[in-house]
Design a protein around this motif. Structure first.
Motif, mmCIF file in Angstrom:
data_model
loop_
_atom_site.group_PDB
_atom_site.id
_atom_site.type_symbol
_atom_site.label_atom_id
_atom_site.label_comp_id
_atom_site.label_asym_id
_atom_site.label_seq_id
_atom_site.Cartn_x
_atom_site.Cartn_y
_atom_site.Cartn_z
ATOM 1 N N SER A 112 -24.711 1.315 -8.857
ATOM 2 C CA SER A 112 -23.376 1.903 -8.766
ATOM 3 C C SER A 112 -22.878 2.317 -10.149
ATOM 4 O O SER A 112 -23.103 1.638 -11.150
ATOM 5 C CB SER A 112 -22.408 0.889 -8.151
ATOM 6 N N LYS A 113 -22.165 3.429 -10.205
ATOM 7 C CA LYS A 113 -21.671 3.953 -11.468
ATOM 8 C C LYS A 113 -20.537 3.114 -12.048
ATOM 9 O O LYS A 113 -20.209 3.243 -13.227
ATOM 10 C CB LYS A 113 -21.193 5.398 -11.293
ATOM 11 N N ASP A 114 -19.937 2.244 -11.235
ATOM 12 C CA ASP A 114 -18.842 1.432 -11.754
ATOM 13 C C ASP A 114 -19.331 0.160 -12.445
ATOM 14 O O ASP A 114 -18.522 -0.635 -12.931
ATOM 15 C CB ASP A 114 -17.869 1.064 -10.624
ATOM 16 N N LEU A 115 -20.660 -0.030 -12.504
ATOM 17 C CA LEU A 115 -21.213 -1.190 -13.201
ATOM 18 C C LEU A 115 -21.311 -0.892 -14.689
ATOM 19 O O LEU A 115 -21.837 0.146 -15.095
ATOM 20 C CB LEU A 115 -22.594 -1.545 -12.644
ATOM 21 N N GLY A 116 -20.823 -1.824 -15.492
ATOM 22 C CA GLY A 116 -20.853 -1.641 -16.933
ATOM 23 C C GLY A 116 -22.117 -2.197 -17.558
ATOM 24 O O GLY A 116 -23.078 -2.597 -16.875
ATOM 25 N N THR A 117 -22.103 -2.256 -18.896
ATOM 26 C CA THR A 117 -23.278 -2.714 -19.642
ATOM 27 C C THR A 117 -23.611 -4.161 -19.328
ATOM 28 O O THR A 117 -24.787 -4.529 -19.242
ATOM 29 C CB THR A 117 -23.016 -2.559 -21.152
ATOM 30 N N ARG A 118 -22.598 -5.001 -19.150
ATOM 31 C CA ARG A 118 -22.841 -6.417 -18.878
ATOM 32 C C ARG A 118 -23.606 -6.598 -17.560
ATOM 33 O O ARG A 118 -24.563 -7.369 -17.497
ATOM 34 C CB ARG A 118 -21.512 -7.169 -18.841
ATOM 35 N N HIS A 119 -23.219 -5.884 -16.535
ATOM 36 C CA HIS A 119 -23.913 -6.003 -15.254
ATOM 37 C C HIS A 119 -25.323 -5.413 -15.327
ATOM 38 O O HIS A 119 -26.267 -5.966 -14.755
ATOM 39 C CB HIS A 119 -23.111 -5.304 -14.154
ATOM 40 N N ARG A 120 -25.471 -4.308 -16.032
ATOM 41 C CA ARG A 120 -26.801 -3.694 -16.150
ATOM 42 C C ARG A 120 -27.745 -4.580 -16.954
ATOM 43 O O ARG A 120 -28.941 -4.620 -16.687
ATOM 44 C CB ARG A 120 -26.678 -2.308 -16.785
ATOM 45 N N ALA A 121 -27.204 -5.296 -17.937
ATOM 46 C CA ALA A 121 -28.032 -6.234 -18.685
ATOM 47 C C ALA A 121 -28.438 -7.421 -17.807
ATOM 48 O O ALA A 121 -29.580 -7.893 -17.873
ATOM 49 C CB ALA A 121 -27.275 -6.718 -19.916
ATOM 50 N N GLY A 122 -27.516 -7.891 -16.968
ATOM 51 C CA GLY A 122 -27.847 -8.992 -16.059
ATOM 52 C C GLY A 122 -28.924 -8.606 -15.066
ATOM 53 O O GLY A 122 -29.836 -9.387 -14.777
ATOM 54 N N ILE A 123 -28.840 -7.380 -14.538
ATOM 55 C CA ILE A 123 -29.874 -6.909 -13.618
ATOM 56 C C ILE A 123 -31.173 -6.664 -14.366
ATOM 57 O O ILE A 123 -32.265 -6.969 -13.872
ATOM 58 C CB ILE A 123 -29.409 -5.619 -12.909
ATOM 59 N N GLY A 124 -31.075 -6.140 -15.590
ATOM 60 C CA GLY A 124 -32.274 -5.833 -16.372
ATOM 61 C C GLY A 124 -33.119 -7.056 -16.656
ATOM 62 O O GLY A 124 -34.342 -7.021 -16.506
ATOM 63 N N ILE A 125 -32.492 -8.167 -17.054
ATOM 64 C CA ILE A 125 -33.264 -9.379 -17.344
ATOM 65 C C ILE A 125 -33.848 -9.979 -16.067
ATOM 66 O O ILE A 125 -34.926 -10.572 -16.083
ATOM 67 C CB ILE A 125 -32.385 -10.427 -18.078
ATOM 68 N N SER A 126 -33.179 -9.767 -14.927
ATOM 69 C CA SER A 126 -33.718 -10.274 -13.661
ATOM 70 C C SER A 126 -34.893 -9.436 -13.169
ATOM 71 O O SER A 126 -35.677 -9.901 -12.341
ATOM 72 C CB SER A 126 -32.618 -10.311 -12.592
ATOM 73 N N GLU A 127 -35.011 -8.193 -13.664
ATOM 74 C CA GLU A 127 -36.133 -7.343 -13.281
ATOM 75 C C GLU A 127 -37.414 -7.710 -14.022
ATOM 76 O O GLU A 127 -38.510 -7.484 -13.517
ATOM 77 C CB GLU A 127 -35.790 -5.870 -13.547
ATOM 78 N N VAL A 128 -37.281 -8.252 -15.219
ATOM 79 C CA VAL A 128 -38.457 -8.566 -16.031
ATOM 80 C C VAL A 128 -38.756 -10.059 -16.078
ATOM 81 O O VAL A 128 -39.688 -10.484 -16.766
ATOM 82 C CB VAL A 128 -38.276 -8.035 -17.471
ATOM 83 N N SER A 129 -37.992 -10.878 -15.367
ATOM 84 C CA SER A 129 -38.234 -12.316 -15.337
ATOM 85 C C SER A 129 -37.766 -12.866 -13.999
ATOM 86 O O SER A 129 -37.205 -12.140 -13.180
ATOM 87 C CB SER A 129 -37.497 -13.020 -16.493
ATOM 88 N N ASP A 130 -37.995 -14.154 -13.793
ATOM 89 C CA ASP A 130 -37.544 -14.805 -12.552
ATOM 90 C C ASP A 130 -36.234 -15.545 -12.754
ATOM 91 O O ASP A 130 -35.884 -16.429 -11.970
ATOM 92 C CB ASP A 130 -38.621 -15.761 -12.034
ATOM 93 N N SER A 131 -35.511 -15.212 -13.801
ATOM 94 C CA SER A 131 -34.266 -15.905 -14.128
ATOM 95 C C SER A 131 -33.150 -15.535 -13.153
ATOM 96 O O SER A 131 -33.242 -14.560 -12.411
ATOM 97 C CB SER A 131 -33.834 -15.545 -15.550
ATOM 98 N N MET A 132 -32.089 -16.343 -13.181
ATOM 99 C CA MET A 132 -30.861 -16.012 -12.457
ATOM 100 C C MET A 132 -29.762 -15.791 -13.489
ATOM 101 O O MET A 132 -29.583 -16.601 -14.391
ATOM 102 C CB MET A 132 -30.448 -17.116 -11.496
ATOM 103 N N THR A 133 -29.047 -14.680 -13.359
ATOM 104 C CA THR A 133 -28.002 -14.338 -14.311
ATOM 105 C C THR A 133 -26.652 -14.353 -13.614
ATOM 106 O O THR A 133 -26.488 -13.786 -12.534
ATOM 107 C CB THR A 133 -28.250 -12.948 -14.921
ATOM 108 N N ILE A 134 -25.700 -15.017 -14.245
ATOM 109 C CA ILE A 134 -24.327 -15.062 -13.747
ATOM 110 C C ILE A 134 -23.484 -14.135 -14.615
ATOM 111 O O ILE A 134 -23.480 -14.259 -15.840
ATOM 112 C CB ILE A 134 -23.766 -16.493 -13.795
ATOM 113 N N ILE A 135 -22.807 -13.185 -13.975
ATOM 114 C CA ILE A 135 -21.996 -12.211 -14.702
ATOM 115 C C ILE A 135 -20.540 -12.360 -14.284
ATOM 116 O O ILE A 135 -20.226 -12.372 -13.089
ATOM 117 C CB ILE A 135 -22.458 -10.767 -14.424
ATOM 118 N N VAL A 136 -19.656 -12.468 -15.290
ATOM 119 C CA VAL A 136 -18.215 -12.473 -15.048
ATOM 120 C C VAL A 136 -17.656 -11.165 -15.578
ATOM 121 O O VAL A 136 -17.815 -10.852 -16.767
ATOM 122 C CB VAL A 136 -17.530 -13.663 -15.732
#
Length: 293
Positions: free
Chosen positions: A213-237
């Motif tokens: 979605s275009k309304d997602l900022g850098t913080r959300h894209r970084a959270g999704i990005g790290i979850s794409e390259v690892s099995d981690s879970m990211t919490i975004i506020v």
């Protein structure tokens, strides 16, 4: 009528099925499965557009071969080796991602019990679950942006090295102070390993998924990005709305409540038995919205 009879006698009656063994059948099934997975992988990545370009070139070369365009065929024969190397270079990010996903498949971990001892240990305590949950929703209530990455089996040491080492026991006060505005450690992500905050101000890879979605900022894209390259879970506020989201496996679950987050943390805790009974957690999501990668 005689022509039809001759056709059946010449072609159909002369046909015979080859001798099939069980191993041949298994081999066919495996090859079909691999081809299907490759096609599915190509379709779900940016490689699909590149793949269509390669098909176009192959059709063009076939066309040149039919009409005996010798110059084009000569150029194609001289550049095919370079073309193969170029394809590998172009597809490098997608190939790496596919191999990483293959390495995280349960079938491999069941055949090769890597980190078996680590998987049998509890990752973090109930106190850590409660401290993270409390900190996240206290920050959300005052719209303080936060990015907390919880390490699982795949090491995040490379991303930890981009930040500042903290190595401190997790507490809600510590997490809130880290992400407080105008403090030295508030910018970037926090990496959690076990019951400790490993590092802060860490840089994460941004997701290049064009379907987000275009309304997602850098913080959300970084959270999704790290979850794409690892099995981690990211919490975004979210700093704009105060809403809490969770990113896992390239998927973003938005607008979760405290009970749902706590249930997800319990699931990662790797403690299936407590007090002689299996732990059961029930989570509910308010206005849950999942964004696929």
């Amino acid at each position: 009528m005689s022509n039809i009879e001759n056709f059946f006698e010449s072609y159909l009656f002369g046909l015979s099925l080859p001798d099939m063994k069980v191993t041949d059948l298994i081999e066919i099934i495996l090859i079909a499965f691999v081809i299907y997975e490759i096609m599915l992988w190509v379709k779900n990545t940016r490689a699909w557009m590149l793949f269509k370009g390669i098909i176009f070139l192959m059709v063009f070369i076939l066309f040149a071969s039919i009409f005996e365009m010798n110059i084009i065929l000569w150029i194609a024969s001289k550049t095919i080796n370079v073309g193969i190397i170029a394809v590998i270079i172009i597809f490098q990010p997608e190939l790496r991602k596919a191999l990483e996903q293959l390495g995280r498949k349960n079938i491999l971990t069941s055949l090769f019990p890597i980190d078996a001892q680590r998987n049998g240990d509890e990752r973090f305590s109930d106190k850590t679950v409660n401290e993270i949950t409390r900190a996240v929703f206290e920050m959300g209530s005052v719209r303080t942006g936060a990015l907390i990455v919880i390490e699982r089996d795949i090491s995040l040491m490379d991303y930890e090295n981009t930040g500042i080492a903290v190595d401190s026991i997790i507490s809600s006060q510590l997490l809130i102070n880290i992400f407080e505005h105008n403090t030295p450690l508030h910018d970037g992500a926090v990496i959690v390993r076990g019951n400790r905050v490993a590092a802060a101000t860490c840089y994460l890879p941004l997701s290049d998924n064009m379907g987000l979605s275009k309304d997602l900022g850098t913080r959300h894209r970084a959270g999704i990005g790290i979850s794409e390259v690892s099995d981690s879970m990211t919490i975004i506020v979210s700093e704009e709305t105060g809403k809490v989201s969770i990113a896992m496996g390239g998927e973003l679950t938005r607008n979760v409540d405290a009970e749902f987050l706590r249930s997800k943390l319990y699931a990662l805790q790797n403690k299936s038995i407590e007090g002689g009974r299996f732990r059961k957690t029930k989570g509910r999501v308010k206005n849950e919205k999942k964004v696929n990668s």
